[in-house]
Design an enzyme around this catalytic site. Structure first.
Site, PDB file in Angstrom:
ATOM      1  N   CYS A  13       0.805  -1.204   0.000  1.00 18.09           N
ATOM      2  CA  CYS A  13       0.000   0.000   0.000  1.00 18.09           C
ATOM      3  C   CYS A  13       0.844   1.262   0.000  1.00 18.09           C
ATOM      4  O   CYS A  13       2.063   1.230   0.125  1.00 18.09           O
ATOM      5  CB  CYS A  13      -0.934   0.014   1.208  1.00 18.09           C
ATOM      6  SG  CYS A  13      -0.097  -0.183   2.772  1.00 18.09           S
ATOM      7  N   ASN A  67       1.329   1.287   6.200  1.00 17.27           N
ATOM      8  CA  ASN A  67       2.037   0.599   5.121  1.00 17.27           C
ATOM      9  C   ASN A  67       3.037  -0.349   5.756  1.00 17.27           C
ATOM     10  O   ASN A  67       3.907   0.078   6.510  1.00 17.27           O
ATOM     11  CB  ASN A  67       2.749   1.618   4.227  1.00 17.27           C
ATOM     12  CG  ASN A  67       3.588   0.943   3.149  1.00 17.27           C
ATOM     13  OD1 ASN A  67       3.348  -0.209   2.789  1.00 17.27           O
ATOM     14  ND2 ASN A  67       4.568   1.663   2.631  1.00 17.27           N
ATOM     15  N   ASP A 125      12.617  -6.755 -14.268  1.00 21.19           N
ATOM     16  CA  ASP A 125      12.995  -6.418 -12.894  1.00 21.19           C
ATOM     17  C   ASP A 125      13.152  -7.650 -12.018  1.00 21.19           C
ATOM     18  O   ASP A 125      13.953  -7.656 -11.085  1.00 21.19           O
ATOM     19  CB  ASP A 125      11.964  -5.465 -12.272  1.00 21.19           C
ATOM     20  CG  ASP A 125      10.580  -6.086 -12.220  1.00 21.19           C
ATOM     21  OD1 ASP A 125      10.269  -6.762 -11.217  1.00 21.19           O
ATOM     22  OD2 ASP A 125       9.810  -5.923 -13.183  1.00 21.19           O
ATOM     23  N   TYR A 168      12.016  -2.031  -7.802  1.00 17.66           N
ATOM     24  CA  TYR A 168      10.705  -2.143  -8.448  1.00 17.66           C
ATOM     25  C   TYR A 168       9.595  -1.303  -7.830  1.00 17.66           C
ATOM     26  O   TYR A 168       8.852  -0.642  -8.539  1.00 17.66           O
ATOM     27  CB  TYR A 168      10.281  -3.620  -8.439  1.00 17.66           C
ATOM     28  CG  TYR A 168       8.906  -3.879  -8.995  1.00 17.66           C
ATOM     29  CD1 TYR A 168       8.651  -3.754 -10.363  1.00 17.66           C
ATOM     30  CD2 TYR A 168       7.849  -4.256  -8.166  1.00 17.66           C
ATOM     31  CE1 TYR A 168       7.381  -3.988 -10.878  1.00 17.66           C
ATOM     32  CE2 TYR A 168       6.578  -4.496  -8.676  1.00 17.66           C
ATOM     33  CZ  TYR A 168       6.357  -4.366 -10.042  1.00 17.66           C
ATOM     34  OH  TYR A 168       5.100  -4.593 -10.545  1.00 17.66           O
ATOM     35  N   GLY A 172      -0.733   0.344  -4.735  1.00 17.24           N
ATOM     36  CA  GLY A 172      -1.942  -0.368  -4.330  1.00 17.24           C
ATOM     37  C   GLY A 172      -3.103  -0.021  -5.228  1.00 17.24           C
ATOM     38  O   GLY A 172      -3.505   1.137  -5.293  1.00 17.24           O
ATOM     39  N   CYS A 225      14.142 -11.271   0.722  1.00 16.63           N
ATOM     40  CA  CYS A 225      13.552 -11.984  -0.410  1.00 16.63           C
ATOM     41  C   CYS A 225      14.620 -12.628  -1.289  1.00 16.63           C
ATOM     42  O   CYS A 225      14.340 -13.572  -2.035  1.00 16.63           O
ATOM     43  CB  CYS A 225      12.670 -11.050  -1.234  1.00 16.63           C
ATOM     44  SG  CYS A 225      13.475  -9.536  -1.793  1.00 16.63           S
TER      45      CYS A 225
END
Length: 492
Positions: free
Chosen positions: A23, A127, A373, A269, A49, A469
């Protein structure tokens, strides 16, 4: 808090094959018709979002008013009849995807959330993601709290309600000390605009100035530009600002200091390329990622093409460094709506082709480097490769402007479960074979760090960003997910 949900979303993402930021948040104080400024700010943050949005405003005579709607800002918050119901010089707003919440969309999950306390009302927009929300929710329900939504963010309101502090900013401090995970919060009372970042600073939040007495809080600087606000600075990790039109900005640092772990994928990104992060242009950082990628993974080819739009800056950098011409080999249809509104499965399966089309005259007979990306599930990459080959390309080489995404994010990003991530189950060569391309290379984690300005690369003992990640090293233990069976990376 339920499992992450995958939205049908855009045609480019018909298979849930793109990582979505959860968001964006925006708030304004000290201007006439603040909600109109918030609507413009949310429009600029729409990339963060696209599922739903909400705005709350306060007017001394009419009190708090709110509007929450599904869909795009432009389709809802540009209507005069709606905006007239949101008067006042103080307003906050929120646009969302969701990682925590019901599997079926419900208007009750759309922020900002509102609570009425003994000292007055307050609204909050969040967020990020609370990683201990399950435990907090159980505790609060056992003590009598009645939740109205399935969002983890609602825990903050209930924690504030149970605080014994005498004013709302102090209650917010109390509540956020109980919260683990990532949070950038924009909140409001009858007179105050409040902004807070978690001690690690995982998600972004910036401060701007508009007019004589106006102040702005925003997830990104690009949203300041749209309303003509001046960028002042970033809210620091662990900082709380309390802002009024009369007294300006009061800053405090109520949380224990910790090493900054800003989300490195914001550079890759999530953020818009015209935003500024850490004093650096996002566009220039992404172009530099392409430069590093060309140095690490050169290949003989005739043409460098971007997978639009997020791959474009990196593709430009790759072309410049390699000396291979850049061309618009893939054209994006800017006016395509969301695939899930189409009535048939056949149309939904055409998702990528509805949004992206190959420039056949440019591609035919060429050895093509495609710069994207990321690779998540690999579904979209395979379809784009097939489109390029169908257009007559001689070879297709993928170059990816991020390291392999092998671990889910639990800090506010819509991520598939780990076994659905291609890089979690395959080696780079296996992924190349699976995608059916002539070559596949990802930028290294060190290369990514160099591109964002860390000349020495990633300091593995204490990385300067959250890169979980890619690395599997989580700066905050995802307690809820471990409770649900997630297995952390084994210590090396």
């Amino acid at each position: 808090m339920s499992e992450p949900r995958f939205f049908a979303a855009t045609p480019h993402d018909a298979a849930g094959d793109t990582l979505h930021e959860e968001c964006g948040v925006f708030g304004v104080v000290g201007v006439t018709d603040a909600a109109n400024f918030v609507a413009l700010g949310l429009h600029a943050l729409q990339h963060r979002g696209q599922e739903a949005g909400g705005i709350v405003s306060y007017h001394p005579e009419e009190g708090f008013n709110s509007a929450r709607r599904f869909g795009y800002v432009r389709d809802n918050f540009t209507k005069q009849s709606l905006m007239e119901t949101l008067p006042g010089a103080l307003s906050i707003g929120h646009v969302r995807y969701s990682t925590a919440g019901s599997k079926g969309a419900a208007i009750r999950d759309v922020q900002p959330f509102f609570g009425e306390f003994s000292m007055g009302g307050a609204a909050i927009a969040h967020n990020g993601n609370i990683t201990n929300a399950n435990a907090l929710r159980r505790e609060l329900i056992e003590r009598g709290s009645i939740f109205q939504s399935s969002s983890d963010s609602e825990c903050i309101i209930h924690l504030m309600a149970r605080s014994l502090q005498r004013d709302i900013p102090s209650r917010m401090e109390d509540a956020l000390r109980r919260v683990e995970g990532a949070f950038s919060v924009v909140a409001m009372t009858r007179t105050k605009l409040i902004g807070v970042r978690d001690p690690l600073g995982v998600r972004p939040l910036v401060l701007g100035k508009i007019g004589e007495d106006g102040w702005v809080l925003s997830s990104e600087t690009c949203a300041l530009d749209i309303i003509g606000a001046e960028f002042i600075r970033e809210i620091e990790p662990g900082e709380m600002v309390v802002i009024t039109a009369t007294d300006g900005v009061e800053s405090s640092h109520p949380f224990r200091k910790a090493p900054s772990k800003f989300c490195i994928f914001e550079h890759v990104y999530f953020s818009r390329p015209d935003s500024i992060i850490g004093g650096r242009s996002v566009y220039e950082t992404r172009r530099q990622i392409g430069v590093e990628l060309a140095r690490e993974a050169p290949v003989e080819a005739d043409l460098v093409c971007a997978v639009p739009d997020s791959g474009t800056p990196a593709a430009i950098g790759f072309a410049h460094e390699s000396g291979i011409p850049f061309g618009m080999g893939i054209i994006r249809n800017q006016y395509m709506g969301r695939t899930f509104i189409e009535p048939t499965e056949q149309i939904r399966n055409m998702g990528v082709r509805l949004k992206l089309n190959v420039n056949r005259a440019l591609i035919r007979g060429k050895k093509v480097i495609l710069v994207d990306d990321s690779v998540v599930r690999g579904t979209t990459s395979r379809k784009i490769k097939e489109m390029i080959l169908d257009a007559g390309a001689a070879e297709v080489h993928f170059r990816i402007a991020s390291p392999p995404t092998a671990w889910p994010c639990f800090y506010g990003v819509d991520t598939p479960q780990r076994d659905k991530l291609l890089a979690a189950t395959m080696s780079e060569d296996e992924m190349r074979h699976h995608l059916g391309v002539d070559s596949l290379k990802f930028i290294s984690l060190d290369g990514l760090y160099r591109a964002v300005g860390e000349a020495e690369g990633r300091k593995s003992s204490c990385p300067q960003y959250c890169d979980a990640c890619f690395s599997g090293e989580y700066p905050v233990v995802p307690a809820d997910k471990i409770e649900e069976g997630f297995q952390m990376k084994a210590a090396e």
